[in-house]
Enzyme design. Structure first.
Site, PDB file in Angstrom:
ATOM      1  N   ASP A  70      42.970  17.422  90.728  1.00  0.00           N
ATOM      2  CA  ASP A  70      41.579  16.971  90.614  1.00  0.00           C
ATOM      3  C   ASP A  70      40.806  17.178  91.908  1.00  0.00           C
ATOM      4  O   ASP A  70      41.375  17.541  92.943  1.00  0.00           O
ATOM      5  CB  ASP A  70      41.515  15.495  90.173  1.00  0.00           C
ATOM      6  N   ASN A 139      44.943   1.201  87.118  1.00  0.00           N
ATOM      7  CA  ASN A 139      44.497   1.036  85.731  1.00  0.00           C
ATOM      8  C   ASN A 139      45.219   1.991  84.775  1.00  0.00           C
ATOM      9  O   ASN A 139      44.822   2.138  83.632  1.00  0.00           O
ATOM     10  CB  ASN A 139      42.977   1.239  85.631  1.00  0.00           C
ATOM     11  N   HIS A 141      45.531   5.290  85.162  1.00  0.00           N
ATOM     12  CA  HIS A 141      45.017   6.660  85.044  1.00  0.00           C
ATOM     13  C   HIS A 141      46.017   7.686  85.556  1.00  0.00           C
ATOM     14  O   HIS A 141      46.850   7.397  86.403  1.00  0.00           O
ATOM     15  CB  HIS A 141      43.635   6.824  85.696  1.00  0.00           C
ATOM     16  N   GLU A 146      40.631   8.487  83.230  1.00  0.00           N
ATOM     17  CA  GLU A 146      40.547   7.031  83.237  1.00  0.00           C
ATOM     18  C   GLU A 146      40.819   6.498  81.823  1.00  0.00           C
ATOM     19  O   GLU A 146      40.818   7.267  80.858  1.00  0.00           O
ATOM     20  CB  GLU A 146      39.138   6.612  83.698  1.00  0.00           C
TER      21      GLU A 146
HETATM   22  C1  F6R Z   1      45.133  12.087  92.776  1.00  0.00           C
HETATM   23  C2  F6R Z   1      45.171  11.561  91.411  1.00  0.00           C
HETATM   24  C3  F6R Z   1      45.207  10.102  91.129  1.00  0.00           C
HETATM   25  C4  F6R Z   1      46.147   9.337  92.047  1.00  0.00           C
HETATM   26  C5  F6R Z   1      46.107   7.846  91.730  1.00  0.00           C
HETATM   27  C6  F6R Z   1      46.991   7.053  92.667  1.00  0.00           C
HETATM   28  O1  F6R Z   1      45.158  13.501  92.759  1.00  0.00           O
HETATM   29  O2  F6R Z   1      45.130  12.332  90.519  1.00  0.00           O
HETATM   30  O3  F6R Z   1      45.603   9.912  89.790  1.00  0.00           O
HETATM   31  O4  F6R Z   1      47.442   9.828  91.891  1.00  0.00           O
HETATM   32  O5  F6R Z   1      44.790   7.386  91.830  1.00  0.00           O
HETATM   33  O6  F6R Z   1      46.476   7.140  93.955  1.00  0.00           O
HETATM   34  P1  F6R Z   1      47.329   6.662  95.198  1.00  0.00           P
HETATM   35  O7  F6R Z   1      48.533   7.536  95.228  1.00  0.00           O
HETATM   36  O8  F6R Z   1      46.444   6.906  96.390  1.00  0.00           O
HETATM   37  O9  F6R Z   1      47.665   5.237  94.970  1.00  0.00           O
END
Ligand code: F6R
Length: 256
Positions: A70, A139, A141, A146
């Protein structure tokens, strides 16, 4: 209850990084030009550091190809807060990948919709993703899909949940600087990866992991779709595994 995902529980974050690096290393030894899906955020940083150490010790990743999960809409690749920059700094350089083989969705441009379609085409032309590295949002995702994202979704422009913007504010000077939109691989895109490896550490991820592994498969917890994946591996530390039961089918990683 029989669960379909392979769960590995390590004692701590270092153990998670090593267990995940073992999975990636096996893949690269088998398929030197493997296509990796690359998450950013904090969760995979230990994995990337461990892989960088193995590369310094002789692991050859020069033929590996990569597609980031992303990007934030509105951030250019030279912006240190962009995921393109994060991938450059933590993955492409330290793992000695060929920059021409590493792709990140465009966050700026005249036609982001066309760029999303092109990203999907590029993944297809590369032969699909062999191993998708994932983190999980509190959450539930996956990527920036989301809650309520369609299980069939493809790479697209999406809105960040307010809770995700708050969680990611730590990477920005002010909370209001966190972009509102992103480009993310879709859940349909992620599900086509031949193997997925989800990494989670810390108590803040325990509830999301429990819902992903034990909850109903529901768009309210996007990561629960991994219960239907052909080869999903979830690697967590003890803290993130707190909601899993001893009757669940998991194995402990060798201690780090
Ligand atoms: C990042 C991504 C997100 C993160 C998620 C967890 O490329 O796709 O899904 O993996 O928000 O973020 P962290 O690892 O910072 O807790």
């Amino acid at each position: 209850m029989r669960i379909d995902v392979e769960i590995i529980i390590a004692a701590n974050a270092d153990g998670v990084a090593i267990a995940a690096a073992d999975v990636v290393t096996d893949m690269i030894r088998d398929t030197p030009n493997a296509v990796l899906g690359l998450a950013t955020g904090s969760s995979p940083l230990g994995l990337y550091a461990e892989l960088a150490a193995r590369v310094a010790d002789g692991l050859d990743m020069t033929a590996v190809r990569g597609f980031a999960l992303d990007e934030y809409v509105g951030l250019t690749p030279d912006d240190p807060r962009s995921y393109a920059h994060v991938i450059d700094t933590n993955v492409t350089g330290p793992l000695r990948l060929d920059p021409g083989n590493v792709h990140v969705p465009a966050g700026v441009g005249d036609d982001l919709v066309a760029a999303c379609r092109q990203y999907e085409d590029d993944i297809t032309r590369a032969g699909g993703i062999d191993l998708q590295i994932l983190g999980i949002g509190r959450n539930g995702h996956l990527g920036f899909n989301e809650p309520a994202s369609s299980f069939d979704s493809r790479t697209r422009i999406a809105l960040l949940a307010e809770s995700t913007r708050r969680d990611n504010a730590r990477f920005f000077e002010r909370p209001e600087d966190v972009p509102v939109q992103c480009v993310t691989q879709g859940l349909g895109t992620i599900m086509e990866a031949r193997t997925t490896v989800l990494i989670a550490t810390g108590t803040s991820k325990a509830e999301a992991i429990t819902r992903a592994v034990r909850g109903p498969v529901s768009t309210q917890c996007p990561a629960s779709i991994l219960q239907r994946h052909q080869h999903a591996v979830i690697i967590v530390d003890e803290a993130a595994a707190a909601g899993l039961r001893s009757t669940d089918d998991y194995r402990h990683a060798d201690s780090a």
